[in-house]
Design a protein around this motif. Structure first.
Motif, PDB file in Angstrom:
ATOM      1  N   LEU A   1       0.807  -1.213   0.000  1.00  0.00           N
ATOM      2  CA  LEU A   1       0.000   0.000   0.000  1.00  0.00           C
ATOM      3  C   LEU A   1       0.846   1.272   0.000  1.00  0.00           C
ATOM      4  CD1 LEU A   1      -2.924  -0.832   2.465  1.00  0.00           C
ATOM      5  CD2 LEU A   1      -3.095  -0.327   0.033  1.00  0.00           C
ATOM      6  N   VAL A   2       2.064   1.208   0.545  1.00  0.00           N
ATOM      7  CA  VAL A   2       2.901   2.418   0.674  1.00  0.00           C
ATOM      8  C   VAL A   2       3.150   3.085  -0.682  1.00  0.00           C
ATOM      9  CG1 VAL A   2       5.185   3.272   1.304  1.00  0.00           C
ATOM     10  CG2 VAL A   2       3.948   1.748   2.847  1.00  0.00           C
ATOM     11  N   PRO A   3       3.710   2.419  -1.695  1.00  0.00           N
ATOM     12  CA  PRO A   3       3.942   3.099  -2.983  1.00  0.00           C
ATOM     13  C   PRO A   3       2.657   3.565  -3.649  1.00  0.00           C
ATOM     14  CG  PRO A   3       4.335   0.751  -3.189  1.00  0.00           C
ATOM     15  CD  PRO A   3       4.164   1.022  -1.738  1.00  0.00           C
ATOM     16  N   LEU A   4       1.564   2.826  -3.461  1.00  0.00           N
ATOM     17  CA  LEU A   4       0.305   3.234  -4.068  1.00  0.00           C
ATOM     18  C   LEU A   4      -0.204   4.524  -3.445  1.00  0.00           C
ATOM     19  CD1 LEU A   4      -1.540  -0.222  -4.289  1.00  0.00           C
ATOM     20  CD2 LEU A   4      -0.375   1.019  -6.122  1.00  0.00           C
ATOM     21  N   VAL A   5      -0.110   4.603  -2.116  1.00  0.00           N
ATOM     22  CA  VAL A   5      -0.583   5.804  -1.426  1.00  0.00           C
ATOM     23  C   VAL A   5       0.304   7.003  -1.766  1.00  0.00           C
ATOM     24  CG1 VAL A   5      -0.873   6.854   0.838  1.00  0.00           C
ATOM     25  CG2 VAL A   5      -1.690   4.526   0.443  1.00  0.00           C
ATOM     26  N   VAL A   6       1.617   6.802  -1.767  1.00  0.00           N
ATOM     27  CA  VAL A   6       2.550   7.898  -2.086  1.00  0.00           C
ATOM     28  C   VAL A   6       2.316   8.387  -3.510  1.00  0.00           C
ATOM     29  CG1 VAL A   6       4.976   8.488  -2.413  1.00  0.00           C
ATOM     30  CG2 VAL A   6       4.261   7.163  -0.409  1.00  0.00           C
ATOM     31  N   ASP A   7       2.131   7.480  -4.450  1.00  0.00           N
ATOM     32  CA  ASP A   7       1.906   7.850  -5.849  1.00  0.00           C
ATOM     33  C   ASP A   7       0.600   8.619  -5.994  1.00  0.00           C
ATOM     34  OD1 ASP A   7       2.669   7.470  -8.777  1.00  0.00           O
ATOM     35  OD2 ASP A   7       0.673   6.525  -8.737  1.00  0.00           O
ATOM     36  N   ASP A   8      -0.414   8.168  -5.277  1.00  0.00           N
ATOM     37  CA  ASP A   8      -1.712   8.853  -5.361  1.00  0.00           C
ATOM     38  C   ASP A   8      -1.620  10.261  -4.795  1.00  0.00           C
ATOM     39  OD1 ASP A   8      -4.699   8.527  -5.884  1.00  0.00           O
ATOM     40  OD2 ASP A   8      -4.678   9.170  -3.780  1.00  0.00           O
ATOM     41  N   LEU A   9      -0.906  10.379  -3.687  1.00  0.00           N
ATOM     42  CA  LEU A   9      -0.764  11.709  -3.085  1.00  0.00           C
ATOM     43  C   LEU A   9       0.060  12.631  -3.978  1.00  0.00           C
ATOM     44  CD1 LEU A   9      -0.188  10.779   0.669  1.00  0.00           C
ATOM     45  CD2 LEU A   9      -2.259  11.697  -0.381  1.00  0.00           C
ATOM     46  N   GLU A  10       1.079  12.121  -4.677  1.00  0.00           N
ATOM     47  CA  GLU A  10       1.883  12.943  -5.582  1.00  0.00           C
ATOM     48  C   GLU A  10       1.048  13.439  -6.758  1.00  0.00           C
ATOM     49  OE1 GLU A  10       5.201  10.561  -6.655  1.00  0.00           O
ATOM     50  OE2 GLU A  10       6.343  11.022  -4.832  1.00  0.00           O
TER      51      GLU A  10
ATOM     52  N   GLY B   1     -19.487  -2.883   0.737  1.00  0.00           N
ATOM     53  CA  GLY B   1     -20.578  -3.446   1.541  1.00  0.00           C
ATOM     54  C   GLY B   1     -20.226  -4.737   2.232  1.00  0.00           C
ATOM     55  N   ASP B   2     -19.049  -5.365   1.931  1.00  0.00           N
ATOM     56  CA  ASP B   2     -18.640  -6.613   2.567  1.00  0.00           C
ATOM     57  C   ASP B   2     -17.750  -6.326   3.767  1.00  0.00           C
ATOM     58  OD1 ASP B   2     -19.993  -8.025   0.644  1.00  0.00           O
ATOM     59  OD2 ASP B   2     -18.229  -8.097  -0.692  1.00  0.00           O
ATOM     60  N   HIS B   3     -17.693  -7.326   4.636  1.00  0.00           N
ATOM     61  CA  HIS B   3     -16.847  -7.188   5.809  1.00  0.00           C
ATOM     62  C   HIS B   3     -15.376  -7.261   5.395  1.00  0.00           C
ATOM     63  CE1 HIS B   3     -15.224  -7.747   9.822  1.00  0.00           C
ATOM     64  NE2 HIS B   3     -14.631  -8.867   9.437  1.00  0.00           N
ATOM     65  N   GLU B   4     -14.575  -6.305   5.906  1.00  0.00           N
ATOM     66  CA  GLU B   4     -13.156  -6.267   5.586  1.00  0.00           C
ATOM     67  C   GLU B   4     -12.360  -7.001   6.646  1.00  0.00           C
ATOM     68  OE1 GLU B   4     -12.970  -1.914   3.332  1.00  0.00           O
ATOM     69  OE2 GLU B   4     -12.251  -2.115   5.390  1.00  0.00           O
ATOM     70  N   TYR B   5     -11.538  -7.947   6.196  1.00  0.00           N
ATOM     71  CA  TYR B   5     -10.694  -8.675   7.140  1.00  0.00           C
ATOM     72  C   TYR B   5      -9.493  -7.823   7.553  1.00  0.00           C
ATOM     73  CZ  TYR B   5     -13.328 -12.952   6.500  1.00  0.00           C
ATOM     74  OH  TYR B   5     -14.325 -13.870   6.490  1.00  0.00           O
ATOM     75  N   LEU B   6      -9.039  -6.982   6.657  1.00  0.00           N
ATOM     76  CA  LEU B   6      -7.920  -6.082   6.952  1.00  0.00           C
ATOM     77  C   LEU B   6      -8.409  -4.641   6.830  1.00  0.00           C
ATOM     78  CD1 LEU B   6      -4.979  -7.757   4.980  1.00  0.00           C
ATOM     79  CD2 LEU B   6      -5.509  -7.974   7.407  1.00  0.00           C
ATOM     80  N   ILE B   7      -8.076  -3.819   7.789  1.00  0.00           N
ATOM     81  CA  ILE B   7      -8.389  -2.390   7.742  1.00  0.00           C
ATOM     82  C   ILE B   7      -7.072  -1.624   7.832  1.00  0.00           C
ATOM     83  CG2 ILE B   7     -10.694  -2.695   8.724  1.00  0.00           C
ATOM     84  CD1 ILE B   7      -9.578  -1.851  11.417  1.00  0.00           C
ATOM     85  N   TYR B   8      -7.091  -0.428   7.316  1.00  0.00           N
ATOM     86  CA  TYR B   8      -5.840   0.339   7.329  1.00  0.00           C
ATOM     87  C   TYR B   8      -6.129   1.828   7.499  1.00  0.00           C
ATOM     88  CZ  TYR B   8      -6.852   1.681   2.503  1.00  0.00           C
ATOM     89  OH  TYR B   8      -7.440   2.195   1.369  1.00  0.00           O
ATOM     90  N   GLN B   9      -5.105   2.531   7.949  1.00  0.00           N
ATOM     91  CA  GLN B   9      -5.096   3.987   8.036  1.00  0.00           C
ATOM     92  C   GLN B   9      -3.764   4.502   7.482  1.00  0.00           C
ATOM     93  OE1 GLN B   9      -5.714   5.111  12.131  1.00  0.00           O
ATOM     94  NE2 GLN B   9      -7.963   4.828  12.024  1.00  0.00           N
ATOM     95  N   VAL B  10      -3.828   5.631   6.761  1.00  0.00           N
ATOM     96  CA  VAL B  10      -2.627   6.316   6.278  1.00  0.00           C
ATOM     97  C   VAL B  10      -2.477   7.585   7.120  1.00  0.00           C
ATOM     98  CG1 VAL B  10      -1.476   7.405   4.326  1.00  0.00           C
ATOM     99  CG2 VAL B  10      -2.946   5.401   3.960  1.00  0.00           C
ATOM    100  N   ARG B  11      -1.324   7.740   7.772  1.00  0.00           N
ATOM    101  CA  ARG B  11      -1.121   8.845   8.708  1.00  0.00           C
ATOM    102  C   ARG B  11       0.157   9.600   8.334  1.00  0.00           C
ATOM    103  NH1 ARG B  11      -1.555   5.821  14.408  1.00  0.00           N
ATOM    104  NH2 ARG B  11      -1.328   7.988  15.189  1.00  0.00           N
ATOM    105  N   ASP B  12       0.176  10.873   8.738  1.00  0.00           N
ATOM    106  CA  ASP B  12       1.377  11.678   8.533  1.00  0.00           C
ATOM    107  C   ASP B  12       2.219  11.625   9.796  1.00  0.00           C
ATOM    108  OD1 ASP B  12       0.098  13.251  10.369  1.00  0.00           O
ATOM    109  OD2 ASP B  12      -0.420  14.860   8.981  1.00  0.00           O
ATOM    110  N   PRO B  13       3.408  12.261   9.799  1.00  0.00           N
ATOM    111  CA  PRO B  13       4.284  12.175  10.980  1.00  0.00           C
ATOM    112  C   PRO B  13       3.653  12.716  12.251  1.00  0.00           C
ATOM    113  CG  PRO B  13       5.536  12.896   9.090  1.00  0.00           C
ATOM    114  CD  PRO B  13       4.101  12.890   8.653  1.00  0.00           C
ATOM    115  N   SER B  14       2.660  13.596  12.124  1.00  0.00           N
ATOM    116  CA  SER B  14       1.999  14.121  13.319  1.00  0.00           C
ATOM    117  C   SER B  14       0.955  13.179  13.881  1.00  0.00           C
ATOM    118  CB  SER B  14       1.354  15.470  12.997  1.00  0.00           C
ATOM    119  OG  SER B  14       0.283  15.294  12.066  1.00  0.00           O
ATOM    120  N   GLY B  15       0.666  12.101  13.155  1.00  0.00           N
ATOM    121  CA  GLY B  15      -0.325  11.136  13.607  1.00  0.00           C
ATOM    122  C   GLY B  15      -1.704  11.362  13.055  1.00  0.00           C
TER     123      GLY B  15
END
Length: 458
Positions: free
Chosen positions: A58-67, A94-108
């Protein structure tokens, strides 16, 4: 009849089947338990690996999207508010997610989150690697400049559900396998111990009437020494029984001859004496010799009964023996009409019984009936087809205690008639060897008085 009593203790076969079944069940449960422990560890490694791979991908995907949204130098407030809404909408199915995630900056601060992730930031340090709380297992991955933190969480209940379903998948087959395996163990054990059962049955048939050796060659090697030992024991026992029976036969002749000679001489002396007192004393000697002859006869019969003469392996016509014994009594009786024989039409009594032993049984019972019954009333002998032989005489009714008393050796009950008290003991001993028993009834069947001796042969 076998002289061996049937065993009533615990069954070796049953104990072996139960022991093997319980041992197999315990080992299976232990194996499944250990398998679950290993499976839980392996599933934890798989889930942790999936958690780490997901975060790092997820890291490169999130960074690329933010760029692409103009956030390369640091996300703006407008981008931060727009990006989460866009990604959240894209990830919602609408389905139950087995994995959840958050993207945070250095301040949290939470920049992006998955559909089921909470709006508040995870209570997880912004540090690369694994971390867990009572509810989740987390993995944190960072961008190269350490300005973006992707935290992916996996709920422990997902892992517990996987372990639980795996345990059910392992334990359910045991519900069928345990009874099926128990049945297979039963079949295998029964087949394995079949030679032991056959040897046991062979040994049970060995008695005074059947002492044929056991064929040890058809038995397994482990049982052959037992069969050989039993054969040697039977050979020694057969030799001892033959010697005892020969001694009994010789003793009968040796005892009867001098007693009969002394009795004859005494009777001749009585005929020659003229003095009344001398004749009286000689008559007392005659009576004593007669009692001694009778007692010797009973003791010899008892000795033969103890030697096991009642056992035989060939069928015999006992109805013919009964007629022969009655004929002997009729010939020696002053009033033969007192002894009455009732034989049902076509009545037969046959079986693998000793003719000699059956004759001794009949003689003792008929003699008792003639001696102890009322002298003016008849003694009746009944024979029905395949049924018991009944000997009935007229006599006062007896109580159960009195009947039990006369069964004891040398016990004669309330009677003044001559006798030794051994007749019923001899009868019961011989009938026991003939797989039969003696029934004593008072009053007799169908009467208010009398005494009935019933010979029952199975």
């Amino acid at each position: 009849m076998s002289l061996f009593s049937r065993a009533t203790g615990p069954s070796m076969t049953r104990r072996l089947i139960l022991s093997l079944t319980f041992a197999m069940t315990f080992l299976w449960l232990l194996a499944v338990g250990l398998g679950l422990v290993v499976m839980e560890e392996e599933l934890a490694e798989i889930f942790d690996g999936t958690l780490q791979d997901t975060a790092e991908r997820l890291v490169p995907l999130v960074v690329d999207d933010l760029e692409h949204r103009g956030m390369a130098g640091g996300p703006s407030d407008s981008a931060q508010s727009a990006a989460p809404q866009q990604l959240q909408t894209a990830s919602s199915s609408g389905d139950h997610e087995y994995l959840i995630y958050q993207v945070r900056d250095p301040s949290g601060r939470v920049l992006i989150r998955s559909h089921d992730a909470p709006e508040q930031a995870f209570e997880t340090p912004l540090k690369a690697g694994f971390w867990k709380d009572p509810t989740y297992q987390f993995y944190t991955a960072t961008s190269e400049d350490r300005k973006i933190f992707v935290q992916v969480a996996d709920a422990f209940e997902n892992r517990e559900e996987a372990v639980r379903e795996g345990a059910i998948a392992l334990f359910l087959p045991l519900i069928l396998l345990i009874p099926v395996s128990g049945m297979m163990i039963w079949l295998v054990v029964r087949r394995a111990v079949k030679p032991v059962s056959e040897l046991r049955r062979e040994i049970e048939t060995k008695d005074g009437g059947n002492m044929e050796p056991i064929d040890a060659s058809i038995l397994p090697r482990e049982l052959q020494p037992i069969a050989v030992s039993v054969n040697l024991l039977m050979m020694r026992l057969r030799t001892a029984l033959d010697a005892e029976r020969e001694f009994t036969s010789n003793s009968a002749h040796e005892l009867r001859t001098p007693i009969a000679g002394a009795l004859a001489q005494t009777q001749m002396l009585i005929a020659e004496l003229t003095d009344s007192s001398s004749r009286h004393r000689a008559s007392q000697i005659e009576a004593s010799l007669t009692r001694l002859s009778h007692l010797a006869e009973k003791l010899l019969q008892l000795s033969r009964a103890e030697a096991g003469i009642g056992i035989a392996d060939k069928p015999a016509d006992l109805g013919r023996i009964l007629e022969m014994v009655l004929t002997d009594f009729w010939r020696g009786m002053a009033k033969p009409s007192r002894l009455i024989f009732h034989r049902a039409p076509g009545a037969k009594l046959t079986g693998p019984f000793s003719e000699d032993a059956f004759a001794i049984v009949l003689r003792n019972l008929i003699e008792n009936a003639l001696v102890h019954g009322r002298q003016e009333e008849p003694v009746e002998v009944f024979l029905e087809d395949g049924g018991p032989v009944r000997i009935v005489n007229a006599a006062p009714a007896m109580t159960e205690a009195e009947i039990a008393s006369i069964r004891r050796r040398f016990s004669r009950g309330k009677t003044e008639a001559a006798g030794s008290g051994l007749g019923l003991s001899i009868v019961e001993r011989l009938l026991g060897q003939m797989n039969g028993h003696l029934v004593l009834l008072s009053p007799a069947s169908g009467r208010d008085d009398g005494f009935e001796a019933r010979i029952v042969l199975s």
